[in-house]
Design a protein around this motif. Structure first.
Motif, PDB file in Angstrom:
ATOM      1  N   LEU A 140       0.869  -1.249   0.038  1.00 15.95           N
ATOM      2  CA  LEU A 140       0.265   0.077  -0.036  1.00 15.95           C
ATOM      3  C   LEU A 140       0.775   0.878  -0.050  1.00 15.95           C
ATOM      4  O   LEU A 140       0.898   2.028  -0.642  1.00 15.95           O
ATOM      5  CB  LEU A 140      -0.905   0.260   1.214  1.00 15.95           C
ATOM      6  CG  LEU A 140      -1.968  -0.694   0.757  1.00 15.95           C
ATOM      7  CD1 LEU A 140      -2.541  -1.139   2.652  1.00 15.95           C
ATOM      8  CD2 LEU A 140      -3.144  -0.226  -0.218  1.00 15.95           C
ATOM      9  N   ARG A 141       2.174   1.455   0.463  1.00 14.93           N
ATOM     10  CA  ARG A 141       2.856   2.483   0.675  1.00 14.93           C
ATOM     11  C   ARG A 141       3.360   3.033  -0.420  1.00 14.93           C
ATOM     12  O   ARG A 141       3.159   3.701  -0.883  1.00 14.93           O
ATOM     13  CB  ARG A 141       3.561   2.380   1.861  1.00 14.93           C
ATOM     14  CG  ARG A 141       3.251   2.496   3.638  1.00 14.93           C
ATOM     15  CD  ARG A 141       4.024   2.498   4.255  1.00 14.93           C
ATOM     16  NE  ARG A 141       3.493   2.663   6.790  1.00 14.93           N
ATOM     17  CZ  ARG A 141       3.881   1.764   7.207  1.00 14.93           C
ATOM     18  NH1 ARG A 141       5.348   1.458   7.113  1.00 14.93           N
ATOM     19  NH2 ARG A 141       3.266   2.580   8.035  1.00 14.93           N
ATOM     20  N   LEU A 142       3.679   1.240  -1.159  1.00 17.50           N
ATOM     21  CA  LEU A 142       4.566   1.545  -2.132  1.00 17.50           C
ATOM     22  C   LEU A 142       3.517   1.985  -3.418  1.00 17.50           C
ATOM     23  O   LEU A 142       4.073   3.233  -4.118  1.00 17.50           O
ATOM     24  CB  LEU A 142       5.110   0.548  -2.691  1.00 17.50           C
ATOM     25  CG  LEU A 142       6.401   0.426  -4.095  1.00 17.50           C
ATOM     26  CD1 LEU A 142       6.758   0.965  -3.815  1.00 17.50           C
ATOM     27  CD2 LEU A 142       6.246  -1.196  -4.264  1.00 17.50           C
ATOM     28  N   ASN A 143       2.188   1.662  -3.405  1.00 20.22           N
ATOM     29  CA  ASN A 143       1.474   2.055  -4.116  1.00 20.22           C
ATOM     30  C   ASN A 143       0.953   3.042  -4.631  1.00 20.22           C
ATOM     31  O   ASN A 143       0.697   4.442  -4.847  1.00 20.22           O
ATOM     32  CB  ASN A 143       0.507   1.610  -4.379  1.00 20.22           C
ATOM     33  CG  ASN A 143      -0.699   1.803  -5.492  1.00 20.22           C
ATOM     34  OD1 ASN A 143      -0.722   2.235  -6.297  1.00 20.22           O
ATOM     35  ND2 ASN A 143      -1.898   1.104  -5.184  1.00 20.22           N
ATOM     36  N   ILE A 163      -7.099   3.838  -0.976  1.00 21.29           N
ATOM     37  CA  ILE A 163      -5.932   3.619  -0.784  1.00 21.29           C
ATOM     38  C   ILE A 163      -5.169   4.163   0.909  1.00 21.29           C
ATOM     39  O   ILE A 163      -5.053   3.197   1.354  1.00 21.29           O
ATOM     40  CB  ILE A 163      -4.592   4.221  -2.213  1.00 21.29           C
ATOM     41  CG1 ILE A 163      -5.019   3.508  -3.192  1.00 21.29           C
ATOM     42  CG2 ILE A 163      -3.481   3.942  -1.123  1.00 21.29           C
ATOM     43  CD1 ILE A 163      -4.096   3.104  -3.938  1.00 21.29           C
ATOM     44  N   ALA A 164      -6.433   5.646   1.039  1.00 20.27           N
ATOM     45  CA  ALA A 164      -6.128   5.757   2.174  1.00 20.27           C
ATOM     46  C   ALA A 164      -7.155   5.520   2.802  1.00 20.27           C
ATOM     47  O   ALA A 164      -6.191   5.089   4.529  1.00 20.27           O
ATOM     48  CB  ALA A 164      -6.216   7.628   1.982  1.00 20.27           C
ATOM     49  N   GLU A 165      -8.515   4.491   2.312  1.00 22.11           N
ATOM     50  CA  GLU A 165      -8.811   4.064   4.005  1.00 22.11           C
ATOM     51  C   GLU A 165      -8.161   2.737   4.483  1.00 22.11           C
ATOM     52  O   GLU A 165      -7.525   2.650   5.414  1.00 22.11           O
ATOM     53  CB  GLU A 165      -9.942   3.605   3.491  1.00 22.11           C
ATOM     54  CG  GLU A 165     -11.438   4.959   3.541  1.00 22.11           C
ATOM     55  CD  GLU A 165     -12.211   4.659   2.937  1.00 22.11           C
ATOM     56  OE1 GLU A 165     -12.818   3.280   2.396  1.00 22.11           O
ATOM     57  OE2 GLU A 165     -13.398   5.927   2.384  1.00 22.11           O
ATOM     58  N   ASP A 166      -7.454   2.564   3.378  1.00 17.48           N
ATOM     59  CA  ASP A 166      -6.478   1.100   3.466  1.00 17.48           C
ATOM     60  C   ASP A 166      -6.109   1.248   4.483  1.00 17.48           C
ATOM     61  O   ASP A 166      -5.247   0.392   5.178  1.00 17.48           O
ATOM     62  CB  ASP A 166      -6.167   0.011   2.284  1.00 17.48           C
ATOM     63  CG  ASP A 166      -7.670  -0.222   1.285  1.00 17.48           C
ATOM     64  OD1 ASP A 166      -8.525  -0.383   1.952  1.00 17.48           O
ATOM     65  OD2 ASP A 166      -7.558  -0.824   0.596  1.00 17.48           O
TER      66      ASP A 166
END
Length: 209
Positions: A140-143, A163-166
């Motif tokens: 997720l951080r990479l994305n 993505i922010a929620e995940d």
């Protein structure tokens, strides 16, 4: 001061020898002996209020102590005494439970091994789950680096809400599982020490060396 004490002692002897004092004792009245703040001993059938809380002796007509009344205890002393009694009762209950629950040391060891194994398995599962969560968080951080505000590209799009929620959800899940892992490891350590203590006490109660 020495002369004063001697004078008081003589008065006490005279009082003890007096018919009135002897009559008081023979009439069933309680006679007391106490010491004031100057260290002077007093005798009488009642105690002044200022000395009522201190230790005193009950005496007979011959001035012989027949019983002793303890000094009134402070709230702190009473609380400490109650705590000591409670701890002693807990210790007796623990001993009874040990003797009523187990017949041999081997029974305690088997139960210990079963419970420690269960906790060890739980720790293993939690650790594996943490590894999975950590992998998700890294992806997720990479994305997220492709989106604002993390991308260096001025034309990068804003980070999608999903993505922010995940990121938030996985981060919270990791903190929860890390706390669970710490608690399980602490529980494992405490349990092992408790079983070691139970085994030692059981041997002591049974006279096993």
């Amino acid at each position: 001061m020495r002369l004063t004490k001697i004078a008081w002692a003589l008065c006490a002897v005279i009082l003890l020898a007096s018919p009135r004092f002897a009559a008081g004792a023979s009439n069933g009245r309680t006679l007391y002996k106490w010491v004031d703040e100057q260290g002077v001993t007093h005798y009488g059938d009642h105690i002044p209020p200022e000395y009522a809380a201190q230790e005193k002796q009950v005496i007979n007509a011959q001035g012989v102590e027949i019983s002793r009344l303890e000094a009134q205890k402070s709230p702190e002393a009473l609380a400490a005494e109650d705590q000591k009694k409670a701890e002693a009762e807990q210790s007796r209950n623990r001993d009874r439970n040990l003797l009523n629950t187990y017949a041999t040391v081997q029974e305690i060891e088997r139960l210990r091994d079963q419970r420690v194994t269960l906790l060890t398995d739980q720790i293993k599962v939690t650790s594996q789950f943490l590894e999975v969560l950590n992998g998700k968080l890294k992806k997720l951080r990479l994305n997220s680096m492709h989106f604002k505000p993390y991308s260096s590209d001025p034309n990068a799009a804003a980070m999608p809400d999903q993505i922010a929620e995940d990121l938030v959800r996985v981060g919270n899940d990791m903190r929860t599982q890390e706390q669970n892992l710490r608690e399980k490891r602490s529980e494992e350590s405490i349990m092992s020490k408790q079983f070691d203590s139970d085994i030692a006490r059981f041997k002591e109660l049974k006279g096993i060396h």
